[in-house]
Design an enzyme around this catalytic site. Structure first.
Site, PDB file in Angstrom:
ATOM      1  N   ARG A   1       4.353  -3.178  -2.920  1.00  0.00           N
ATOM      2  CA  ARG A   1       3.452  -2.172  -3.503  1.00  0.00           C
ATOM      3  C   ARG A   1       3.002  -1.129  -2.481  1.00  0.00           C
ATOM      4  O   ARG A   1       2.552  -0.049  -2.837  1.00  0.00           O
ATOM      5  CB  ARG A   1       2.221  -2.867  -4.099  1.00  0.00           C
TER       6      ARG A   1
ATOM      7  N   CYS B   1       3.041  -3.041   6.092  1.00  0.00           N
ATOM      8  CA  CYS B   1       3.392  -4.346   5.524  1.00  0.00           C
ATOM      9  C   CYS B   1       4.616  -4.219   4.613  1.00  0.00           C
ATOM     10  O   CYS B   1       4.836  -3.185   3.986  1.00  0.00           O
ATOM     11  CB  CYS B   1       2.215  -4.912   4.731  1.00  0.00           C
TER      12      CYS B   1
ATOM     13  N   ASP C   1       4.979  -5.603   1.858  1.00  0.00           N
ATOM     14  CA  ASP C   1       4.542  -5.704   0.463  1.00  0.00           C
ATOM     15  C   ASP C   1       5.191  -4.606  -0.387  1.00  0.00           C
ATOM     16  O   ASP C   1       5.142  -3.424  -0.020  1.00  0.00           O
ATOM     17  CB  ASP C   1       3.006  -5.583   0.407  1.00  0.00           C
TER      18      ASP C   1
ATOM     19  N   HIS D   1      -3.202  -3.401   4.395  1.00  0.00           N
ATOM     20  CA  HIS D   1      -3.648  -3.136   3.020  1.00  0.00           C
ATOM     21  C   HIS D   1      -4.461  -4.315   2.517  1.00  0.00           C
ATOM     22  O   HIS D   1      -4.211  -5.468   2.878  1.00  0.00           O
ATOM     23  CB  HIS D   1      -2.452  -2.879   2.095  1.00  0.00           C
TER      24      HIS D   1
ATOM     25  N   CYS E   1      -3.529  -8.341   1.015  1.00  0.00           N
ATOM     26  CA  CYS E   1      -2.297  -8.633   1.744  1.00  0.00           C
ATOM     27  C   CYS E   1      -2.016 -10.141   1.674  1.00  0.00           C
ATOM     28  O   CYS E   1      -2.830 -10.959   2.106  1.00  0.00           O
ATOM     29  CB  CYS E   1      -2.426  -8.192   3.206  1.00  0.00           C
TER      30      CYS E   1
END
Ligand code: CO
Length: 208
Positions: A45, A41, A43, A97, A100
């Site tokens: 993080r 992803c 993302d 994750h 998400c």
């Protein structure tokens, strides 16, 4: 974030690398031979290389919203074709994750504009597993389960490709479905039983 700081960080990183191995970048420039393709992803993080502890050159990386492998997305399909056909990777990882935002958005009845067709791929995963998901009363547990089932379906999308099927018949290329637990930092192997899942559907998707 100070953009100038990024260049300072980069200069420090270069000197740190060179202090350990003076030919580090010279060797990197010779070419890549990664053994794994990682699809994760976007993302900020979920950092891919950092959470796996792999060095530059060790993993071919593709990231998009909610680690998707849509059948008609030229970007991810090109990455898969190149990773399998040219780089000859032995492992393909789809890593989702928990928490998400993409999966969360797909669970909400809301118009997300240009994102709608992308999120619809996740809504389709929900529809495929509607029976299991609607039985889960707790919304957070249902959300986590959709993250996992989305990883599973994107793995199946990899297996549907002609590139994967051609490579699988010639050598061993393994698909792995993982979830990164953002609350503990730990990687979880979903240990998806592809033989069982594909048993009744592979006749539909088999290309050769
Ligand atoms: Co995400």
């Amino acid at each position: 974030m100070n953009i100038e700081q990024i260049f300072k960080n980069n200069r420090k990183w270069v000197s740190d690398k060179l202090s350990i191995d003076s030919r580090y970048f010279e060797n990197l420039a010779k070419g890549q031979d990664p053994e794994i393709l990682y699809i994760g992803c976007s993302d900020s993080r979920a950092t891919s290389e950092e959470l796996m502890g792999v060095a530059p050159g060790e993993a071919f990386i593709h990231r998009n919203i909610a680690n998707m492998v849509p059948n008609n997305d030229l970007s991810v399909q090109s990455v898969i074709a190149y990773a399998i056909g040219v780089l000859k990777v032995n492992h393909i990882i789809v890593c989702g994750h928990y928490d998400c935002g993409g999966v969360k958005a797909a669970m909400e009845p809301k118009d997300y504009g240009i994102l709608n067709p992308w999120l619809r791929n996740i809504r389709d995963v929900y529809r495929l597993h509607n029976r299991e998901l609607t039985c889960i009363q707790d919304e957070n547990i249902r959300y986590n389960r959709l993250v996992e089932l989305n990883v599973q379906e994107q793995c199946i999308n990899v297996i549907k490709t002609s590139d994967y099927q051609r490579a699988y018949s010639a050598r061993k290329v393994t698909v792995h479905g993982w979830v990164w637990d953002i609350r503990t930092g730990k990687l979880i192997d979903l240990e998806i039983d592809f033989d069982k899942i594909l048993k009744n559907i592979m006749e539909i998707y088999r290309l050769k």
